[in-house]
Design an enzyme around this catalytic site. Structure first.
Site, PDB file in Angstrom:
ATOM      1  N   GLU A 102     -17.524  -2.810  24.627  1.00 40.65           N
ATOM      2  CA  GLU A 102     -16.778  -4.067  24.703  1.00 40.65           C
ATOM      3  C   GLU A 102     -15.606  -4.103  23.729  1.00 40.65           C
ATOM      4  OE1 GLU A 102     -20.051  -3.896  24.170  1.00 40.65           O
ATOM      5  OE2 GLU A 102     -20.979  -4.714  25.979  1.00 40.65           O
TER       6      GLU A 102
ATOM      7  N   SER B  47     -22.462  -7.564  37.847  1.00 44.37           N
ATOM      8  CA  SER B  47     -22.774  -8.917  37.381  1.00 44.37           C
ATOM      9  C   SER B  47     -21.517  -9.751  37.172  1.00 44.37           C
ATOM     10  CB  SER B  47     -23.528  -8.859  36.055  1.00 44.37           C
ATOM     11  OG  SER B  47     -24.760  -8.227  36.213  1.00 44.37           O
TER      12      SER B  47
ATOM     13  N   HIS C 285     -29.298 -13.272  25.138  1.00 43.93           N
ATOM     14  CA  HIS C 285     -28.303 -13.216  26.213  1.00 43.93           C
ATOM     15  C   HIS C 285     -27.744 -14.590  26.574  1.00 43.93           C
ATOM     16  CE1 HIS C 285     -29.609  -9.166  26.479  1.00 43.93           C
ATOM     17  NE2 HIS C 285     -28.944  -8.907  27.597  1.00 43.93           N
TER      18      HIS C 285
ATOM     19  N   ILE D 179      -9.603   9.475   0.919  1.00 43.35           N
ATOM     20  CA  ILE D 179      -9.600   8.313   0.010  1.00 43.35           C
ATOM     21  C   ILE D 179      -9.577   7.036   0.840  1.00 43.35           C
ATOM     22  CG2 ILE D 179      -8.165   7.011  -1.653  1.00 43.35           C
ATOM     23  CD1 ILE D 179      -9.334   9.414  -2.999  1.00 43.35           C
TER      24      ILE D 179
ATOM     25  N   HIS E 174      -3.969   3.317  -3.287  1.00 40.68           N
ATOM     26  CA  HIS E 174      -4.158   2.849  -1.905  1.00 40.68           C
ATOM     27  C   HIS E 174      -3.461   1.513  -1.662  1.00 40.68           C
ATOM     28  CE1 HIS E 174      -6.028   1.327   1.766  1.00 40.68           C
ATOM     29  NE2 HIS E 174      -6.153   0.204   1.080  1.00 40.68           N
TER      30      HIS E 174
ATOM     31  N   HIS F  52       0.844  -1.202   0.000  1.00 38.17           N
ATOM     32  CA  HIS F  52       0.000   0.000   0.000  1.00 38.17           C
ATOM     33  C   HIS F  52       0.877   1.250   0.000  1.00 38.17           C
ATOM     34  CE1 HIS F  52      -2.288  -3.316   1.730  1.00 38.17           C
ATOM     35  NE2 HIS F  52      -3.400  -2.678   1.390  1.00 38.17           N
TER      36      HIS F  52
ATOM     37  N   PHE G 168     -21.507 -11.527  24.845  1.00 37.68           N
ATOM     38  CA  PHE G 168     -20.990 -10.308  24.220  1.00 37.68           C
ATOM     39  C   PHE G 168     -19.491 -10.376  23.937  1.00 37.68           C
ATOM     40  CE2 PHE G 168     -24.715  -8.474  26.724  1.00 37.68           C
ATOM     41  CZ  PHE G 168     -25.597  -8.706  25.682  1.00 37.68           C
TER      42      PHE G 168
ATOM     43  N   ASP H 294     -33.571 -13.675  30.475  1.00 31.62           N
ATOM     44  CA  ASP H 294     -33.175 -12.699  29.453  1.00 31.62           C
ATOM     45  C   ASP H 294     -33.280 -13.275  28.040  1.00 31.62           C
ATOM     46  OD1 ASP H 294     -32.824 -10.406  30.895  1.00 31.62           O
ATOM     47  OD2 ASP H 294     -30.706 -10.784  31.339  1.00 31.62           O
TER      48      ASP H 294
ATOM     49  N   ASP I 249      -8.796   7.349   7.349  1.00 31.48           N
ATOM     50  CA  ASP I 249     -10.262   7.374   7.271  1.00 31.48           C
ATOM     51  C   ASP I 249     -10.858   6.042   7.712  1.00 31.48           C
ATOM     52  OD1 ASP I 249     -10.564  10.024   6.023  1.00 31.48           O
ATOM     53  OD2 ASP I 249      -9.542   9.089   4.323  1.00 31.48           O
TER      54      ASP I 249
HETATM   55  C1  LIG Z   1     -11.412  -3.968  10.106  1.00 32.69           C
HETATM   56  C2  LIG Z   1     -10.879  -3.816   8.730  1.00 32.69           C
HETATM   57  N1  LIG Z   1     -11.739  -3.769   7.702  1.00 32.69           N
HETATM   58  C3  LIG Z   1     -11.270  -3.688   6.436  1.00 32.69           C
HETATM   59  C4  LIG Z   1      -9.931  -3.654   6.186  1.00 32.69           C
HETATM   60  C5  LIG Z   1      -9.411  -3.615   4.764  1.00 32.69           C
HETATM   61  N2  LIG Z   1      -8.852  -2.283   4.485  1.00 32.69           N
HETATM   62  C6  LIG Z   1      -7.550  -2.045   4.579  1.00 32.69           C
HETATM   63  S1  LIG Z   1      -7.171  -0.455   4.272  1.00 32.69           S
HETATM   64  C7  LIG Z   1      -8.785  -0.071   3.985  1.00 32.69           C
HETATM   65  C8  LIG Z   1      -9.200   1.329   3.619  1.00 32.69           C
HETATM   66  C9  LIG Z   1      -8.604   2.291   4.551  1.00 32.69           C
HETATM   67  O1  LIG Z   1      -8.740   3.573   4.095  1.00 32.69           O
HETATM   68  P1  LIG Z   1      -7.841   4.704   4.728  1.00 32.69           P
HETATM   69  O2  LIG Z   1      -7.757   4.520   6.173  1.00 32.69           O
HETATM   70  O3  LIG Z   1      -8.373   5.998   4.238  1.00 32.69           O
HETATM   71  O4  LIG Z   1      -6.424   4.404   4.151  1.00 32.69           O
HETATM   72  P2  LIG Z   1      -5.716   5.086   2.897  1.00 32.69           P
HETATM   73  O5  LIG Z   1      -6.595   4.811   1.723  1.00 32.69           O
HETATM   74  O6  LIG Z   1      -5.603   6.510   3.197  1.00 32.69           O
HETATM   75  O7  LIG Z   1      -4.428   4.354   2.805  1.00 32.69           O
HETATM   76  C10 LIG Z   1      -9.583  -1.183   4.150  1.00 32.69           C
HETATM   77  C11 LIG Z   1     -11.058  -1.188   3.958  1.00 32.69           C
HETATM   78  C12 LIG Z   1      -9.071  -3.705   7.296  1.00 32.69           C
HETATM   79  N3  LIG Z   1      -7.758  -3.709   7.153  1.00 32.69           N
HETATM   80  N4  LIG Z   1      -9.563  -3.763   8.541  1.00 32.69           N
END
Ligand SMILES: Cc1ncc(C[n+]2csc(CCOP(=O)(O)OP(=O)(O)O)c2C)c(N)n1
Length: 672
Positions: free
Chosen positions: A419, A392, A481, A196, A270, A35, A445, A477, A164
C-alpha cells in the site's frame, strides 16, 4: 583526448564539483540551518549526471521527454539547488542566498511547483524512491502506447538519488521489489552509501547487504568504490543506461561532508552547518578562496551552462521527431497531446451508468467498479489498480490488459500487497504526466499509505483513491479490518477531498466529481449492499457536488435535521419516517463530502443547515470528532469512538447504535 586537454578537463570538472560543494555549505551557513554532508559527498555524482548523462533542457524544465531526476533524500536539497542554478534553470545566486527563508524558491526540502527543475516534493525518506518507480511506470506505459518504430516520442530515463535513510524505509523495499518484478530498466538509482545517518554510523542499525538485497529484487547492481571518481561514475551510469531488462542500482561509496577537514565522515555534518571556521578550512581544502562566499568562477558557470545548448538541441531533435510523428500518426499524436495536457473531453460523463431502485441493492464499491469501467472507456489515461484487493475494491478495468514486464501498455496495475509504495507510485505517475492514476485498498489500510496521501495533497496531485469496506459493517473480519478514525483522519489532511456516497447514484456523482477535481480525491465505499434511493421521491443525486444537500425534507419548518453520510443515510431516512409518524418533522441531509460543502457559499450552507434549526443529529459509522461543526452546540453525534467487533456486519452496526431505532430515540431525547 590529448593529455593537456584531459588535464584541463579534469581541472574544470574538479572546480565545478567543488563549486557545488561550496555553494551548498555557504547557503547552509548563511541560513544557519540545513544538511551539508550529503551534498558534499554526492556533488561529483550529481555533477556527472547533470552535465554528462541526463537528457534535460534547463530552458524548458517541463519538456515532456526529459529524463526525470528525483532527490529522494530531500534534506540534501542544496545539492539540487546548486545544480539547478549552475546548469541554468533560472535560479539565481540570490535564490541560493535565501535558502530556507520565507517565500524563497529554495525551501528546506525540495517542493514541487515552486522551483523550476524540482520534479517532486521530497523530505519524508523513501517517498522519492517510490515516486521514481511511479515515473518509470508511467514512462513505460506511455512508451508502449504511443511509440512506433522509428518514431519514439517517449524515450527517457528516471534517475533517483537516495541515501541510507531511504534504503532503511519500508516503502523503498516495497517499491524496489515491484520495480524489479516489472523490469523497469529505465529506472536508475544512485545509492549514497556513506555509512552515516543522524545518530552516527549505520553500523549501529543498518548492516544488511543492500547490493545483494537489490540483486534479489532483480535489479542490476553496480558498485563505484570512490564517490569522487567521475570517470567511474560516468561508466556506471552509462552501463545502467544500456541495461534493457532490469532497473539499476549504483552503490556509490562516498564520504559525508567530503572536503571538510574536521567533519568529513562524521554524522555531525549530516544536519548542521559546518560553522564559519570550518567553512573556511573546507574551502581551503577544496582549493577555493576561503574569503569568497557564493563564489562561482566564470569558467564553472560556462562549463555547467553547456547543458543549455545541449538541452535545447536535444529538445529540438525531439520536436522534429514529434512533427514527423504528428504527420505520420495524427490520431495518436492528438491522443498524446490530450493525455499530457490532462484534457477531459466535453461530455465525457454523458454515458456514465444510471442506477435506479429496480437494480436492487448494490454496494457502493460495486457501483464504483461499474462507473470506473465507464470512465475508463472515455478517459484512456486512467491507469491504476489495487494493493492485491482488486476483486474486493472493484478496481479492475475489464478487457484491458494488465501492466506487466512485457506489457507496458496495460492499464491494470498489480501493486501487490504494497500500500505504501502504491501511494508513492501513484504520485510519481501523476507527476510524470500523461496518466491519471488511481489505487485501491480497504479504508482501514489507508493508514499504510498515509504519508504518500499527505504528499499528494501537499503537491495537489490529481490521484484518485478507492477505499472500500468503509465501516464496522465490514463485519466478521473484526476490529482489525473495521475503520473507525479513518474518515476523520483523512478529512483533516488539507486539500484532500473525501467523498462517501450513500448509494449507487451518489457513487456516479462521486466519480464525476473525482475526475473533474484538480487534487487528490478519496472515494469511500461500502462493502455491504445498499438500496438505490428512489430519486422520484428524494432529491437528485447530483446534489453531491455541493458536498451536502437536502435529500428528503420535512413538510414545513423541520423540528430536527438528520445529517448522514454513506450507508447511514438510509438509517436516517428510515428514522425520518418513524419520526414523522410521531409528528416530528425531520429533514434528512446527505453529506457525502465535508470538503465540497465547505466550498459552498454561506447562503447555501444556511439553506441546508439553517441556524434556526438547532436540533441536529449527525450519524456516521466512524469517529464522531469533527461532526460537532455541523450539529452545533445543541446537536448530537451518533458515531463510534471505540474499536469494532467481529460479528456479522448488521449485528456490529446494531451494537454500535447504527440503527434507525437508535436515531429515533436520540431524536426524541433531543426534542425533549
Ligand atoms: C520518513 C522520515 N523519517 C525520518 C526523517 C528524518 N531524517 C532526515 S535525514 C535522516 C537520516 C538520513 O540518513 P542518510 O540517508 O544516510 O543521509 P545522510 O546522513 O547521508 O545525509 C533522517 C532520519 C525523514 N526525513 N523522513
Amino acid at each position: 583526448m590529448d593529455e593537456a586537454l584531459k588535464a584541463s578537463r579534469l581541472d574544470i570538472d574538479t572546480l565545478c564539483v567543488n563549486t557545488v560543494r561550496t555553494l551548498a555549505i555557504d547557503a547552509i551557513q548563511k541560513a544557519n540551518s540545513g544538511h551539508p554532508g550529503a551534498p558534499m559527498g554526492l556533488a561529483p555524482a550529481a555533477y556527472v549526471l547533470f552535465t554528462r548523462i541526463m537528457k534535460h533542457n534547463p530552458m524548458n524544465p517541463d519538456w515532456l521527454d526529459r529524463d526525470r531526476f528525483v532527490l529522494s533524500g530531500g534534506h540534501a536539497s542544496m545539492l539540487l539547488y546548486s545544480l539547478l542554478y549552475l546548469t541554468g534553470y533560472g535560479l539565481s545566486l540570490d535564490d541560493l542566498k535565501s535558502f530556507r527563508q520565507l517565500g524563497s524558491r529554495t525551501p528546506g526540502h525540495p517542493e514541487f511547483g515552486l522551483t523550476p527543475g524540482v520534479e517532486t516534493t521530497t523530505g519524508p525518506l523513501g517517498q522519492g524512491f517510490a515516486n521514481a518507480v511511479g515515473m518509470a511506470i508511467a514512462e513505460r506505459h506511455l512508451a508502449a502506447v504511443f511509440n512506433r518504430k522509428g518514431a519514439e516520442i517517449v524515450d527517457h530515463n528516471t534517475y533517483v538519488m537516495c541515501g541510507d535513510g531511504d534504503m532503511m524505509e519500508g516503502i523503498t523495499s516495497e517499491a524496489a521489489s515491484l520495480a524489479g518484478h516489472l523490469g523497469l530498466s529505465r529506472l536508475i538509482c544512485i545509492y549514497d552509501d556513506n555509512g552515516i545517518s543522524i545518530e552516527g554510523s549505520t553500523a549501529i542499525t543498518f548492516t544488511e547487504d543492500v547490493a545483494r538485497r537489490f540483486k534479489a529484487y532483480n535489479w542490476q547492481v553496480l558498485t563505484v568504490s570512490d564517490g569522487n571518481d567521475l570517470a567511474a561514475i560516468e561508466t556506471a551510469l552509462r552501463k545502467a543506461g544500456a541495461e534493457i531488462t532490469q532497473p539499476s542500482l549504483i552503490v556509490l561509496r562516498t564520504e559525508i561532508a567530503f572536503g571538510s577537514p574536521n567533519k568529513q565522515g562524521s554524522a555531525e555534518a549530516h544536519g548542521a552547518p559546518l560553522g564559519a571556521a570550518e567553512v573556511c578550512l573546507t574551502k581551503e581544502c577544496l582549493g577555493c578562496s576561503k574569503d569568497d562566499e557564493f563564489c562561482v568562477p566564470i569558467e564553472v558557470l560556462e562549463k555547467c551552462r553547456e547543458c543549455i545548448a545541449k538541452g535545447e538541441q536535444a529538445e529540438v531533435e525531439w520536436q522534429n521527431r514529434f512533427k514527423h510523428y504528428n504527420k505520420t500518426y495524427p490520431d495518436l499524436a492528438e491522443r498524446w497531446v490530450n493525455a499530457v495536457s490532462g484534457f477531459i473531453p466535453e461530455g465525457w460523463d454523458a454515458d456514465l451508468p444510471k442506477f435506479s431502485p429496480s437494480d436492487g441493492p448494490l454496494a457502493t464499491r460495486a457501483a464504483s467498479g461499474r462507473v470506473l469501467n465507464a470512465v475508463a472507456e472515455v478517459l484512456p489515461t486512467l491507469v491504476g489498480g489495487s494493493a492485491d484487493l482488486a476483486p474486493s475494491n472493484k478496481t479492475f478495468i475489464d478487457g484491458a490488459p494488465e501492466f506487466q514486464k512485457n506489457v507496458g501498455g496495460g492499464r491494470n496495475l498489480r501493486f501487490g500487497v504494497r500500500e505504501h509504495a502504491m501511494g508513492g507510485i501513484l504520485n510519481g505517475m501523476f507527476l510524470h504526466n500523461g496518466v491519471r492514476p488511481y489505487g485501491g485498498t480497504f479504508l482501514v489500510f489507508a493508514d499504510y499509505m498515509r504519508p504518500a496521501i499527505r504528499l499528494a495533497s501537499l503537491m495537489n496531485l490529481s490521484v484518485i483513491y478507492i477505499f472500500t469496506h468503509d465501516s464496522v459493517a465490514v463485519g466478521e473480519d473484526g476490529p482489525t479490518h473495521q475503520p473507525i478514525e479513518h474518515l476523520t483522519s483523512l478529512r483533516i489532511i488539507p486539500r484532500l477531498t473525501v467523498i462517501r456516497p450513500a448509494d449507487a447514484a451518489e457513487t456516479v456523482e462521486a466519480w464525476r466529481q473525482a475526475v473533474a477535481t484538480t487534487g487528490p480525491v478519496a472515494l469511500i465505499l461500502s462493502r455491504q449492499k445498499l438500496p438505490v434511493l428512489d430519486r422520484t421521491r428524494y432529491a437528485p443525486a447530483n446534489g453531491l457536488k455541493n458536498g451536502a444537500y437536502i435529500l428528503s425534507d420535512a413538510k414545513g419548518q423541520p423540528d430536527i435535521i438528520l445529517i448522514a453520510s454513506g450507508s447511514e443515510v438510509h438509517l436516517a431516512l428510515a428514522a425520518q419516517e418513524a419520526l414523522a409518524a410521531e409528528g416530528i418533522a425531520t429533514r434528512v441531509v446527505s453529506m457525502p463530502s465535508w470538503e465540497l460543502f465547505q466550498k459552498m457559499p454561506t447562503s447555501y450552507k444556511e439553506r441546508v443547515l439553517p441556524h434556526a434549526v438547532g436540533r441536529r443529529i449527525a450519524v456516521e459509522a466512524g469517529h464522531p470528532i469533527g461532526w460537532d461543526r455541523y450539529v452545533g452546540s445543541q446537536g448530537k453525534v451518533i458515531g463510534i469512538s471505540s474499536f469494532g467487533a467481529s460479528a456479522p456486519g448488521a449485528a456490529v452496526m446494531e451494537k454500535f447504535g447504527m440503527s434507525a431505532d437508535n436515531i429515533v430515540q436520540e431524536a426524541k431525547q433531543l426534542m425533549g
